[in-house]
Design an enzyme around this catalytic site. Structure first.
Site, PDB file in Angstrom:
ATOM      1  N   THR A 404       0.807  -1.229   0.000  1.00 19.34           N
ATOM      2  CA  THR A 404       0.000   0.000   0.000  1.00 19.34           C
ATOM      3  C   THR A 404       0.847   1.290   0.000  1.00 19.34           C
ATOM      4  OG1 THR A 404      -1.648  -1.303   1.208  1.00 19.34           O
ATOM      5  CG2 THR A 404      -1.987   1.043   1.193  1.00 19.34           C
ATOM      6  N   GLU A 441      -7.007  -7.711  -3.787  1.00 19.25           N
ATOM      7  CA  GLU A 441      -7.660  -7.219  -2.560  1.00 19.25           C
ATOM      8  C   GLU A 441      -8.566  -8.260  -1.905  1.00 19.25           C
ATOM      9  OE1 GLU A 441      -6.526  -4.386  -0.505  1.00 19.25           O
ATOM     10  OE2 GLU A 441      -6.459  -3.824  -2.609  1.00 19.25           O
TER      11      GLU A 441
HETATM   12  N1  GLY Z   1      -4.857  -4.234   1.623  1.00 17.05           N
HETATM   13  C1  GLY Z   1      -4.464  -3.384   2.665  1.00 17.05           C
HETATM   14  C2  GLY Z   1      -5.608  -2.905   3.465  1.00 17.05           C
HETATM   15  O1  GLY Z   1      -6.663  -2.682   2.876  1.00 17.05           O
HETATM   16  O2  GLY Z   1      -5.525  -2.732   4.642  1.00 17.05           O
END
Ligand code: GLY
Length: 583
Positions: A404, A441
Site C-alpha cells: 500500500t 484485494e
Molecule cells: N490491503 C491493505 C488494506 O486494505 O488494509
C-alpha cells in the site's frame, strides 16, 4: 544501513535533477543527517500548500497542480497517476483506495470508499480447498481469483467532480510524460522486483515489463510504460467509464478469466455495477481533538479510534515516550481493539455491526479499566459493545501483509486530503493489463468463512468489500483540520497511525519526529519492536512486563502534514523513498 541511506539519497537527488518539469529544481531533496537512518529529521515548512507522498516524482506532479491553483483533490489525482507508474507495486488504477477530505468552503469532512468489490459469482469458499480448508496465502494471491473490481479510476473521477478546479486533462500531464519518456527505477522498486521474480514470472505481460528481455530492472534504469500512456490518454479524454464498461473493462475481465494460475470469475457486469460510496466519517475524541477516519469496510477508523479512546483516561503524556508503561498501555489498548476488530468489523453493507457501540466513550472507558494493572494482559477477548442487533460472529482469520501507499495534501484554500491507496500485496495479483497491475484485494477477506458453524463477519460474499486496515486520518480541532496522516503496512497501519497521533498530541513531537519515533506495535500479543538503537533496552523492559517482544523491520510509509496557525509542516517516512514538499 548507511549504504541504503546513500542509495536512497542518490536516487532522490538524481530523480529530481532529471525530472521533466520546468520546476524540477524547486523541489529539494531531504537533507542528510547523522542519526541512524534518519535522513529526514525536521519537518518541511511552507506557507500555502504541502504534499507528502511516497515518491518524489509523484510529489512533484501534485506540486505542479497546486502551484497552478489546483485543489487538494486535483493534486491527489496527479499524485495517484504518477504513483501508479513509479511505485506500481503499491497502488494504481487496478486497485482501490479510501479518502477523507476536508472541504474548506463548506467546512465539511467527507469520506469516500473506493474499495474493491468481490464479483457476484464469488462464494464464501473462494479461498478454500476441496475440503473447505483455507488455501495458503500466496496460492490464493497470484492469478485471477484474488482480483476485486478496481475502485481507483472511479474514485479519482469522483474527487474531481466533487472538489476539482483544474481542467481534468491537465492532471495527466506529468504521468503521461513520465510514462512516455521513461522514469528512473528506484532502489526500492529494484529490491522488491528482485525478491519477487518467481511470482512476477507467472504472467507474461508482468514479466515482460519488470524483466524486459529476461533481465530484471535495476535502480537507475529508465523504464517506459507505453501501455500506461494509452490508458492515461483514454482516462484523460473519456474519464473512468472505459474502465467499467468499455475497452479497458473488457481487457481487465479477459486477463482475470484467462489467467494461467487461478482463473477468476469476474464478469463485465461486475465492473459495470461498481459504485463509489460516501460513508460517514468515524470520529473519536482524544485530548480535546476529534480523530476522524474511515469507517467500514475499513477497520482503520474504528480501531485507531478504539485505541485512542481506551487510552483517553491514561496519562501517557506524563509517562513519556521512553517509559515501557506507556507502551504497555498502548500495546494492550491495541490488543483489545484488535480483538473487537476480528470479531465485529467487516463491510457494514453486508453484515450488521455495532458501529456506534464500538466507539461509545462509556464502552471504551470500561475496556480501559482492564489496563489498570502494571503487567501485560494475560488474555484478551472481544468486548460486548452496545448493539440493538444481536448477532453471533466467530473471530476473523484474514492474513494481511504490509503493502500500500499513503499521501497527505493541504492546498492554498485550506482543503485537506488524506488518501490511502493500494493494490494489496506488493505487485497485487501479479496480473498486468493496460500498463497497470491488478489488485489481490479479495485476500483481505477471511479465507475461513465459518468457525464451528458460526459465520465470520469478514467472509467472502458476492459484491462485498473486503475489510481493510487502511486508516487515512484527519485530526480536527474546533471544526478545523490540524493534522493529516496515514500509512501503508497491512494491519500494522493501525498501530503506526495511532502511535504518530499519540507522539504528536501527548509527547509534543512535530510531525517528522512523530513519524520517526521507532514503532512498537502489538496486535495479537507479540510486541513487534522496530530495529533501532535503543530497542534492546525496550525489548528487555517489555519482556519484564510479560510480553514476548521481537525485533523487526517495520516498514511503514507515514506521510503527514501539521496545520499550524503559522503555516504547514510536512513529514515523510524515512522508511520509504518519499518526501514532503510545500511552498
Ligand atoms: N490491503 C491493505 C488494506 O486494505 O488494509
Amino acid at each position: 544501513m548507511y549504504t541504503r541511506i546513500l542509495t536512497v539519497l542518490i536516487f532522490v537527488i538524481f530523480t529530481l535533477a532529471n525530472a521533466n518539469s520546468q520546476q524540477a529544481t524547486d523541489i529539494v531533496a531531504p537533507e542528510p543527517a547523522s542519526p541512524i537512518r534518519l535522513v529526514k529529521t525536521k519537518p518541511v515548512i511552507a506557507k500555502n500548500w504541502m504534499i507528502s507522498a511516497a515518491n518524489p516524482l509523484a510529489v512533484k506532479a501534485g506540486a505542479n497542480i497546486l502551484r497552478a491553483g489546483g485543489t487538494a483533490a486535483d493534486a491527489a489525482i496527479a499524485v495517484q497517476l504518477v504513483l501508479g507508474l513509479v511505485e506500481p507495486q503499491s497502488s494504481g488504477l487496478g486497485g482501490g483506495a479510501f479518502v477523507i477530505y476536508f472541504d474548506a468552503s463548506s467546512e465539511k469532512l467527507t469520506t469516500l470508499d473506493g474499495r474493491e468489490t468481490a464479483p457476484m459469482a464469488a462464494t464464501p469458499r473462494l479461498f478454500q480447498d476441496d475440503k473447505g480448508e483455507p488455501l495458503k496465502f500466496y496460492s490464493a494471491v497470484v492469478g485471477g481469483r484474488s482480483v476485486g473490481v478496481p475502485g481507483t479510476p472511479k474514485l479519482l473521477e469522483e474527487l474531481h467532480t466533487r472538489w476539482g478546479k483544474s481542467p481534468w486533462p491537465s492532471l495527466f500531464n506529468d504521468a503521461i510524460a513520465l510514462s512516455a519518456n521513461g522514469f528512473q527505477v528506484s532502489p526500492r522498486l529494484e529490491s522488491l522486483v528482485r525478491k519477487d521474480l518467481k511470482r512476477l514470472g507467472s504472467d507474461q505481460t508482468t514479466s515482460d515489463y519488470f524483466m524486459p528481455n529476461g533481465k530484471r530492472i535495476v535502480a537507475g534504469d529508465i523504464l517506459k510504460n507505453p501501455a500506461y500512456v494509452e490508458s492515461l490518454k483514454i482516462f484523460a479524454t473519456e474519464k473512468s467509464a472505459p474502465f467499467y464498461q468499455g475497452k479497458i473493462a473488457k481487457s481487465i475481465v479477459a486477463k482475470i478469466r484467462n489467467a494461467t494460475k487461478n482463473p477468476g470469475v469476474m464478469q463485465l457486469s461486475d465492473l459495470a455495477r461498481y459504485e463509489i460510496k460516501q460513508r460517514p466519517p468515524v470520529c473519536v475524541t482524544y485530548r480535546a481533538h476529534e480523530i476522524c477516519g474511515m469507517g467500514p469496510p475499513s477497520s482503520g477508523g474504528l480501531t485507531v479510534g478504539q485505541i485512542l479512546g481506551i487510552l483517553q483516561s491514561h496519562d501517557i503524556k506524563s509517562l513519556g515516550s521512553d517509559n515501557p508503561q506507556s507502551w504497555r498501555l498502548i500495546g494492550d489498548a491495541s490488543r483489545l481493539a484488535f480483538a473487537d476488530r476480528g470479531r465485529y468489523m467487516a463491510d457494514s453493507d453486508y453484515v450488521p455491526l455495532p458501529l456506534k457501540g464500538l466507539i461509545d466513550p462509556d464502552y471504551l472507558a470500561e475496556r480501559s479499566k482492564l489496563l489498570q494493572g502494571r503487567m501485560s494482559l494475560k488474555t484478551v477477548s472481544p468486548g460486548t459493545p452496545k448493539w440493538d442487533h444481536a448477532q453471533l460472529y466467530a473471530d476473523d482469520e484474514a492474513i494481511e501483509l504490509p503493502s500500500t501507499s499513503h499521501f497527505s495534501i493541504v492546498d492554498q484554500y485550506g482543503n485537506a486530503l488524506s488518501m490511502t491507496t493500494t493494490i494489496e500485496n506488493g505487485f497485487g495479483s501479479r496480473l498486468m493489463t493496460n500498463g497497470f497491475l491488478l489488485n489481490n484485494e479479495l485476500t483481505d477477506f477471511s479465507f475461513r468463512s465459518h468457525k464451528d458453524g458460526v459465520p465470520i463477519a469478514n467472509r467472502v460474499e458476492p459484491g462485498k468489500r473486503p475489510r481493510s486496515s487502511m486508516a487515512p486520518t484527519i485530526v480536527m480541532k474546533d471544526g478545523k483540520p490540524r493534522f493529516v496522516i496515514g500509512s501503508p503496512g497491512g494491519s500494522r497501519i493501525i498501530g503506526y497511525v495511532a502511535k504518530t497521533i499519540i507522539a504528536w498530541l501527548d509527547w509534543d513531537m512535530d510531525v517528522q519526529e512523530a513519524i520517526n519515533l521507532p514503532h512498537m506495535v502489538n496486535r495479537f500479543g507479540v510486541f513487534d519492536i522496530e530495529k533501532e538503537a535503543k530497542v534492546d533496552v525496550m525489548k528487555q523492559m517489555l519482556g519484564a512486563l510479560g510480553y514476548l517482544a521481537v525485533l523487526k523491520n517495520l516498514n511503514s510509509g507515514l506521510h503527514g502534514i501539521e496545520i499550524t496557525p503559522d503555516g504547514l509542516q510536512g513529514g515523510a517516512d524515512n522508511r520509504r523513498e518519499g518526501i514532503a514538499y510545500g511552498e
